[in-house]
Enzyme design. Sequence first.
Site, short mmCIF file in Angstrom:
data_model
loop_
_atom_site.label_atom_id
_atom_site.label_comp_id
_atom_site.label_asym_id
_atom_site.label_seq_id
_atom_site.Cartn_x
_atom_site.Cartn_y
_atom_site.Cartn_z
N GLN A 269 0.82 -1.27 -0.14
CA GLN A 269 0.04 0.04 0.03
C GLN A 269 0.76 1.25 0.07
O GLN A 269 0.52 2.29 -0.64
CB GLN A 269 -0.97 -0.14 1.28
CG GLN A 269 -1.87 -0.92 1.25
CD GLN A 269 -2.77 -0.89 -0.11
OE1 GLN A 269 -3.65 0.04 -0.45
NE2 GLN A 269 -2.77 -2.07 -0.73
N HIS A 272 1.86 3.12 -3.40
CA HIS A 272 0.74 3.88 -4.06
C HIS A 272 1.09 5.44 -4.15
O HIS A 272 0.98 5.97 -5.16
CB HIS A 272 -0.58 3.80 -3.50
CG HIS A 272 -1.31 2.64 -3.74
ND1 HIS A 272 -2.09 2.61 -4.99
CD2 HIS A 272 -1.77 1.45 -3.11
CE1 HIS A 272 -2.71 1.56 -5.36
NE2 HIS A 272 -2.56 0.91 -4.16
N GLU A 338 -9.67 1.46 5.29
CA GLU A 338 -9.96 1.19 4.08
C GLU A 338 -9.86 -0.33 3.88
O GLU A 338 -10.63 -0.95 3.34
CB GLU A 338 -9.13 1.98 3.07
CG GLU A 338 -9.35 1.74 1.61
CD GLU A 338 -8.63 2.40 0.67
OE1 GLU A 338 -8.86 2.40 -0.66
OE2 GLU A 338 -7.59 2.82 1.14
N HIS A 339 -8.45 -0.68 4.13
CA HIS A 339 -8.23 -2.27 3.85
C HIS A 339 -7.96 -2.49 5.41
O HIS A 339 -6.95 -1.95 5.91
CB HIS A 339 -7.24 -2.49 2.85
CG HIS A 339 -7.33 -1.79 1.63
ND1 HIS A 339 -6.55 -0.62 1.22
CD2 HIS A 339 -7.98 -2.30 0.59
CE1 HIS A 339 -7.19 -0.28 0.00
NE2 HIS A 339 -7.89 -1.31 -0.36
N ASP A 372 -7.42 -5.92 -4.55
CA ASP A 372 -7.24 -4.92 -5.71
C ASP A 372 -7.46 -5.55 -6.85
O ASP A 372 -7.84 -4.39 -7.69
CB ASP A 372 -5.75 -4.33 -5.56
CG ASP A 372 -5.41 -3.47 -4.32
OD1 ASP A 372 -6.52 -3.17 -3.73
OD2 ASP A 372 -4.17 -3.39 -3.88
N HIS A 431 -53.11 18.93 6.22
CA HIS A 431 -52.44 17.53 5.93
C HIS A 431 -53.91 16.54 6.19
O HIS A 431 -54.18 15.63 5.45
CB HIS A 431 -51.46 17.22 6.79
CG HIS A 431 -50.12 17.64 6.34
ND1 HIS A 431 -49.94 19.09 6.26
CD2 HIS A 431 -48.89 17.12 5.89
CE1 HIS A 431 -48.59 19.11 5.81
NE2 HIS A 431 -47.90 17.97 5.56
#
Length: 448
Positions: A269, A272, A338-339, A372, A431
């Site tokens: 990761q 990235h 996230e992961h 991924d 109403h």
Amino acid sequence: MIRRIDLRGANGDGSAVDYRSLVPRAATDVESTLEAVRPICADVEHRGLSAVKELTARFDGVELDDVRVPEAALDAALRTLDPQVRAALEESISRARAVHAGQRRTDTTVSPVPGGTVTERWVPVERVGLYVPGGRAVYPSSVVMNVVPAQEAGVGSLAVTSPPQRDARGLPHPTILAACALLGVTEVYAVGGAQAVAMFAYGVRGDDGTWACPPADLVTGPGNVYVAAAKRLLKGRIGIDAEAGPTEIAVLADSGADPAHVAADLISQAEHDPLAASVLVTDSPALADAVDTELTRQVAATKHVERVRTALGGAQSASIVVDDLDQGLAVVDAYAAEHLEIQTADAAAVAARVRNAGAVFVGPYAPVSLGDYVAGSNHVLPTGGSARHTAGLSVQSFLRGVHIVEYDEQALRTAAPHVRALADAEDLPAHGDAVGVRFGTGDEERRG
């Protein structure tokens, strides 16, 4: 290389610990970027296609004759695609389609009273714009992850956009184009950044007044901070999936985990982006030490060594030592990664206790990189702790639940006194009158 945070004993006095304030985070500020993207989006709104072209020349260094990619370029990209990459993309598409096909919701009808029904009908968004990044890396996998759930949801009109590349004759990367072709997507644009989000939000017309890119109802897909800021700015005019930030991984591991596996996954990761977050949470100081040793060895051999070192050495990454797995679970739930990988004894049982994560990877043979590409799951996931309240991209992201209400005369007559009572309680007598008038008991009778 990666800092150590020791949380052992944090619960010693029995008080509640705010782990959210203790876990590491990337220092990204979407709010401050809003002022940078505001004039970009306004320019696209008012000048349309001319603005998109000029902004692309300024930010990407590419002069565009046409923002739309010719279908011939898509076909050519697929013809020249490396056969092994094509086979991998086809397998990724097949597995993703199998998983996402199972997510399609069915309409449900409930009858709360005789003669009255409420149906929840699931309707796909009419048109979506799918953003595929094209910065430091090439992401044909993100084409798959955006397009497949939209197609499985039944979206009738979908378009992909990705930044143009100077070394690809002003087109998106050919592997991205090939992925679009494999999926049958023919509407593709060579536009990136905030101007791409604005193009989908407002639509842009050509010189002849026809749409060069019609407006979309929803924009999905990850991107840089400018893409995230444009999504925040234009949310409301368009729907969005999430404001994606730098990628992140958390690994919850005990003494039985293989330090080589853990280190490799943290590095995967970190490559990235320099702002990518890699976090280890463990109740074993010995494992943390062994992972440090492995990181030193493996980082030296990786391709993007400087990027990885920057990410691992940043404030957003850390090795966190806890008292036990219960505290570890509290920490990873606060982090809401996230992961999230679970590399512990009885990993499935531990994973079942996780509440907050974009996706959970269970055991030593389910690394994040599997997700991924070819696990079948979606890799467009919430970041920055937003997994506490937001889900990853799925078929549901492209569907809207519409309630269809049908009552016959007797069912409405039975409900009438309840409607009247609640309408009067809220001081909204009209109403109640809207029901009463159907039975000759309107405003006059109520006041009498």
